[in-house]
Design a protein around this motif. Structure first.
Motif, PDB file in Angstrom:
ATOM      1  N   ASP A  99      -4.789  14.806   3.527  1.00 22.61           N
ATOM      2  CA  ASP A  99      -5.858  14.461   2.595  1.00 22.61           C
ATOM      3  C   ASP A  99      -6.861  15.592   2.500  1.00 22.61           C
ATOM      4  OD1 ASP A  99      -4.834  12.003   1.997  1.00 22.61           O
ATOM      5  OD2 ASP A  99      -5.953  10.957   3.565  1.00 22.61           O
TER       6      ASP A  99
ATOM      7  N   SER B  23      -8.622  10.382  -4.520  1.00 21.10           N
ATOM      8  CA  SER B  23      -8.737   8.929  -4.622  1.00 21.10           C
ATOM      9  C   SER B  23      -7.474   8.267  -4.100  1.00 21.10           C
ATOM     10  CB  SER B  23      -8.975   8.526  -6.074  1.00 21.10           C
ATOM     11  OG  SER B  23      -7.820   8.787  -6.854  1.00 21.10           O
ATOM     12  N   SER B  24      -7.582   6.972  -3.798  1.00 18.61           N
ATOM     13  CA  SER B  24      -6.423   6.259  -3.267  1.00 18.61           C
ATOM     14  C   SER B  24      -5.294   6.213  -4.288  1.00 18.61           C
ATOM     15  CB  SER B  24      -6.821   4.837  -2.856  1.00 18.61           C
ATOM     16  OG  SER B  24      -7.365   4.132  -3.959  1.00 18.61           O
ATOM     17  N   SER B  25      -5.632   6.037  -5.568  1.00 20.14           N
ATOM     18  CA  SER B  25      -4.581   5.998  -6.590  1.00 20.14           C
ATOM     19  C   SER B  25      -3.913   7.357  -6.734  1.00 20.14           C
ATOM     20  CB  SER B  25      -5.168   5.556  -7.938  1.00 20.14           C
ATOM     21  OG  SER B  25      -6.184   6.448  -8.367  1.00 20.14           O
TER      22      SER B  25
END
Length: 279
Positions: free
Chosen positions: A231, A238-240
């Protein structure tokens, strides 16, 4: 790719996993193309000590190995058992979630191999070995009876190599389209450090150069994958976007596993054939 030579072995900076090392060297030893000490020396790249236990009663009785929980056996005992029972060439398996190819069905062996992400199959004997690091410098190999007969899971080396090339191209395009392939500061140094930190493995003399080149390329792509999956600092992704990135990289992870699997098993096949042709 760096190559070093000594009598009886070829050294390449190419890494896969402990199961790959045991698959190649044990097969070479069983076919008379290597000494038992070569097998033991090769395993040292993955740990200063290795122990062997039987995961079930059939493995314990057939191969005369201690059950898990008893005082463990040694790789020397394992090799002696394989020779005594006429084990043929070993095969590498690199399963992943949703992709249990080569494991021959469910059962404790399949579960253990899926958790480890690797295993050694002995199709001629109907047993499988799974390595697990249990302490600093210590690897435990658990020997399982395989629940169902195993058929070779063959992938041609050229097919695996082309698949890796295609996956690299497709994944790069997908990541660019998702705008999640931006360079992080210091990423080149990070990649170089990962590659330098890999164990230096030796392979038997006569190991086919093309198999080693494919293995090397898969290893380098694997290092890039490891960095790509980290990450961004501060959680900027973002998570998406992280989900889309994972989806974009999944075919490349599969291609890397397939290339490693094909390279190791092709090396075993050719080393065994070379030994069989010796007078």
């Amino acid at each position: 790719m760096e190559q070093l030579q000594r009598p009886g072995a070829v050294f390449w900076i190419a890494v896969c996993c402990p199961s790959a090392t045991l698959t190649v060297w044990a097969s070479a030893w069983l076919s008379g193309a290597a000494a038992s000490d070569d097998v033991l020396d090769a395993l040292l790249a993955w740990g200063d000590a290795h122990e062997v236990v039987a995961a079930d009663a059939e493995a314990a009785v057939t191969l005369d190995l201690p059950l898990a929980g008893d005082f463990p056996g040694t790789p020397v005992q394992l090799l002696a058992a394989l020779r005594a029972h006429g084990a043929g060439p070993a095969r590498l398996v690199l399963p992943a979630s949703g992709d249990p190819r080569g494991l021959g069905g469910g059962g404790p062996f399949t579960e253990a191999a899926m958790r480890a992400g690797e295993a050694v199959l002995l199709p001629g004997l109907g047993f499988g070995l799974v390595p697990v690091p249990i302490a600093e410098g210590l690897v435990r190999w658990s020997v399982h009876k395989v629940a169902v007969p195993l058929s070779p899971d063959y992938v041609a080396l050229n097919e695996a190599e082309h698949g890796l090339t295609d996956a690299i191209r497709d994944s790069a395009g997908a990541l660019q389209a998702l705008d999640v392939a931006r360079d992080r500061p210091g990423v080149r140094a990070e990649l170089a450090a990962k590659l330098r930190a890999r164990p230096r493995l030796n392979w038997p003399a006569g190991t086919p150069g093309r198999a080693l080149r494919v293995l090397q390329r898969a290893d380098e792509v694997g290092a890039i994958l490891a960095i790509a999956e980290i990450d961004e600092p501060g959680g900027a992704l973002s998570s998406s976007a992280a989900v889309r990135r994972a989806d974009a990289l999944r075919p490349l992870r599969t291609a890397v596993r397939t290339a490693r699997h094909a390279a190791i098993n092709e090396a075993v096949r050719l080393l065994t054939e070379q030994a069989d042709r010796q007078p």
